[in-house]
Design a protein around this motif. Structure first.
Motif, PDB file in Angstrom:
ATOM      1  N   GLY A 150       1.468   0.322  -1.883  1.00  0.00           N
ATOM      2  CA  GLY A 150       0.344  -0.596  -1.710  1.00  0.00           C
ATOM      3  C   GLY A 150      -0.136  -0.653  -0.278  1.00  0.00           C
ATOM      4  O   GLY A 150       0.654  -0.527   0.661  1.00  0.00           O
TER       5      GLY A 150
ATOM      6  N   SER B  67      -2.361  -3.194   2.090  1.00  0.00           N
ATOM      7  CA  SER B  67      -3.006  -4.503   2.222  1.00  0.00           C
ATOM      8  C   SER B  67      -3.783  -4.633   3.525  1.00  0.00           C
ATOM      9  O   SER B  67      -4.706  -5.435   3.624  1.00  0.00           O
ATOM     10  CB  SER B  67      -1.956  -5.619   2.148  1.00  0.00           C
ATOM     11  OG  SER B  67      -0.980  -5.462   3.186  1.00  0.00           O
TER      12      SER B  67
ATOM     13  N   VAL C   1      -2.340  -7.640  -2.093  1.00  0.00           N
ATOM     14  CA  VAL C   1      -1.550  -6.457  -2.443  1.00  0.00           C
ATOM     15  C   VAL C   1      -0.098  -6.615  -2.019  1.00  0.00           C
ATOM     16  O   VAL C   1       0.824  -6.204  -2.727  1.00  0.00           O
ATOM     17  CB  VAL C   1      -2.174  -5.192  -1.816  1.00  0.00           C
ATOM     18  CG1 VAL C   1      -1.213  -4.006  -1.900  1.00  0.00           C
ATOM     19  CG2 VAL C   1      -3.486  -4.857  -2.515  1.00  0.00           C
TER      20      VAL C   1
ATOM     21  N   GLU D  44       4.882   0.091   1.594  1.00  0.00           N
ATOM     22  CA  GLU D  44       3.772  -0.801   1.918  1.00  0.00           C
ATOM     23  C   GLU D  44       3.094  -0.353   3.205  1.00  0.00           C
ATOM     24  O   GLU D  44       3.755  -0.071   4.212  1.00  0.00           O
ATOM     25  CB  GLU D  44       4.262  -2.239   2.056  1.00  0.00           C
ATOM     26  CG  GLU D  44       3.137  -3.246   2.271  1.00  0.00           C
ATOM     27  CD  GLU D  44       3.612  -4.692   2.224  1.00  0.00           C
ATOM     28  OE1 GLU D  44       4.843  -4.901   2.098  1.00  0.00           O
ATOM     29  OE2 GLU D  44       2.771  -5.603   2.297  1.00  0.00           O
TER      30      GLU D  44
ATOM     31  N   TYR E 292       0.326   1.873  -7.731  1.00  0.00           N
ATOM     32  CA  TYR E 292      -0.457   1.827  -6.495  1.00  0.00           C
ATOM     33  C   TYR E 292      -1.436   0.672  -6.572  1.00  0.00           C
ATOM     34  O   TYR E 292      -2.117   0.474  -7.591  1.00  0.00           O
ATOM     35  CB  TYR E 292      -1.247   3.118  -6.254  1.00  0.00           C
ATOM     36  CG  TYR E 292      -2.201   2.985  -5.092  1.00  0.00           C
ATOM     37  CD1 TYR E 292      -1.759   3.129  -3.778  1.00  0.00           C
ATOM     38  CD2 TYR E 292      -3.540   2.658  -5.301  1.00  0.00           C
ATOM     39  CE1 TYR E 292      -2.632   2.961  -2.706  1.00  0.00           C
ATOM     40  CE2 TYR E 292      -4.419   2.493  -4.234  1.00  0.00           C
ATOM     41  CZ  TYR E 292      -3.960   2.638  -2.940  1.00  0.00           C
ATOM     42  OH  TYR E 292      -4.817   2.461  -1.884  1.00  0.00           O
ATOM     43  N   ALA E 293      -1.510  -0.090  -5.478  1.00  0.00           N
ATOM     44  CA  ALA E 293      -2.508  -1.144  -5.348  1.00  0.00           C
ATOM     45  C   ALA E 293      -3.178  -1.018  -3.991  1.00  0.00           C
ATOM     46  O   ALA E 293      -2.504  -0.827  -2.968  1.00  0.00           O
ATOM     47  CB  ALA E 293      -1.868  -2.521  -5.494  1.00  0.00           C
TER      48      ALA E 293
END
Length: 383
Positions: free
Chosen positions: A16, A18, A29, A57, A84-85
């Motif tokens: 992810g 963010s 996220v 991350e 996945y974000a």
């Protein structure tokens, strides 16, 4: 038939982004990653050991993602889950690219090409693959999956399920101020609370249909899915809405309703899977530890039950496990299947501990492999 993966033989890589240097920030996220990792490791989902769940991350570069992904693909023999974000972008060839912190619009080389991730699946040892994409234009991955005959052939054997947060031309939704993004938030709620009236196991097809109804009712983008072979039958957890709301009382008798879906010992291939499924047996039964002890006619105490379902090694003898399963109400024929699984794990453990020709120090133990795997995972984390 739906099946829960063996947690000891499965791996998850949660990716992810963010924080961005050139794109809109997505603080939710970070919450997505933490919550999903906790669920996958806990009793509401797959009960995977924490070292089997890798969080990457805000990766600094592509290798920060690809290295732990390759490691997980090499280690997983049951199920490999990839999530996945973050922002999703479209490259000049209309393919999906996954944004990283330094990604710049118009400079596709600063993103992670989704096809690179897809290639990892081709070389994975896992029987089944789950891909969850919570990003804009994630539906593009559905087309990319079907475009390659090689992947289609592979998926037909191995089983693959891809769940995307939005269609090719829709952007995913990350409401400002919300703890999670819309898609992942709905997924987390489903695993935590279950689906009333749903099946005992929350397989991916059931989860997909529920998320689609839920998100459309909220006027959010509807998720898309693509299944290959048996991928849709892989479960992400037990349906919490289907479990007994209260412990079964003594008056109910030892026999459980015929519809109760007990953990399947034939799907167990690791010691971790054996022990975590033992714990799940009691939850499915609806009994407290005190009630299980009472129904065993004094053969096992509550303390013994606690040690049995919280250990990290295979029970040395069969008697206690058999008494526990019987007291929980597991049918005799299934107890025999549990016994067979226990015997097979014992044989495998003995073979692992035998010296190997030409190996200094008399071979490699399962514990040693686990320690090296844990060390490799921590080296590969992208925090």
């Amino acid at each position: 038939m739906s099946v829960l993966p063996d947690p000891g033989a499965s791996r998850a890589v949660l990716i992810g982004t963010s924080r961005y240097e050139h794109l809109e920030q997505l603080p939710a996220v970070s919450n997505n990653l933490t919550a999903l990792a906790g669920l996958l490791s806990g009793p509401l989902s797959l009960r995977m050991p924490a070292p089997n769940v890798t969080i990457v991350e805000n990766p600094r570069d592509s290798s920060t993602v690809m290295d732990p992904l390759r490691q997980a693909a090499a280690e997983a023999t049951d199920t490999l889950l990839v999530y996945y974000a973050g922002h999703g972008l479209i490259d000049p060839h209309d393919a999906l690219a996954l944004a990283m912190p330094h990604t710049q619009p118009g400079r596709i080389e600063t993103s992670l090409n989704y096809d690179w991730l897809r290639q990892i699946l081709l070389g994975s040892r896992a029987q089944r693959h789950i891909v969850l994409l919570d990003c804009c234009y994630s539906g593009l991955a559905l087309g990319r999956m079907s475009a390659s005959q090689g992947l289609a052939d592979h998926a037909a054997v191995e089983g693959t399920f891809l769940l995307a947060a939005s269609a090719e031309t829709r952007t995913a939704l990350a409401p400002v101020g919300d703890t999670h993004t819309a898609f992942t938030g709905a997924l987390l709620d489903t695993l935590r609370h279950g689906i009333p009236g749903g099946p005992p196991l929350l397989d991916l097809e059931t989860v997909y249909q529920h998320l689609r109804r839920t998100l459309k009712a909220r006027a959010h983008p509807a998720p898309q899915a693509r299944n290959r072979n048996s991928g849709a039958r892989v479960a992400l957890g037990r349906n919490q809405a289907d479990l007994p709301a209260a412990p079964v009382t003594a008056a109910a008798g030892p026999e459980q309703p015929d519809h109760r879906l007990w953990p399947d010992p034939s799907a167990i291939s690791t010691v971790i899977g054996f022990v975590t499924n033992l714990a799940a047996v009691r939850e499915v039964s609806g009994l407290t530890q005190q009630e299980v002890s009472r129904r065993s006619a004094g053969r096992i105490s509550t303390g013994t039950i606690s040690k049995l379902v919280n250990r990290d090694t295979l029970p040395a003898t069969w008697t206690t496990t058999a008494a526990y399963l019987s007291a929980c109400g597991v049918p005799d024929d299934q107890i025999q299947q549990w016994h067979s699984a226990w015997q097979e794990l014992r044989r495998n453990a003995s073979a692992t501990q035998e010296p190997r020709t030409g190996t200094p120090g008399g071979g490699t133990t399962e514990a040693g492999k686990a320690r090296r795997w844990l060390s490799a995972l921590w080296r590969g984390r992208g925090h």
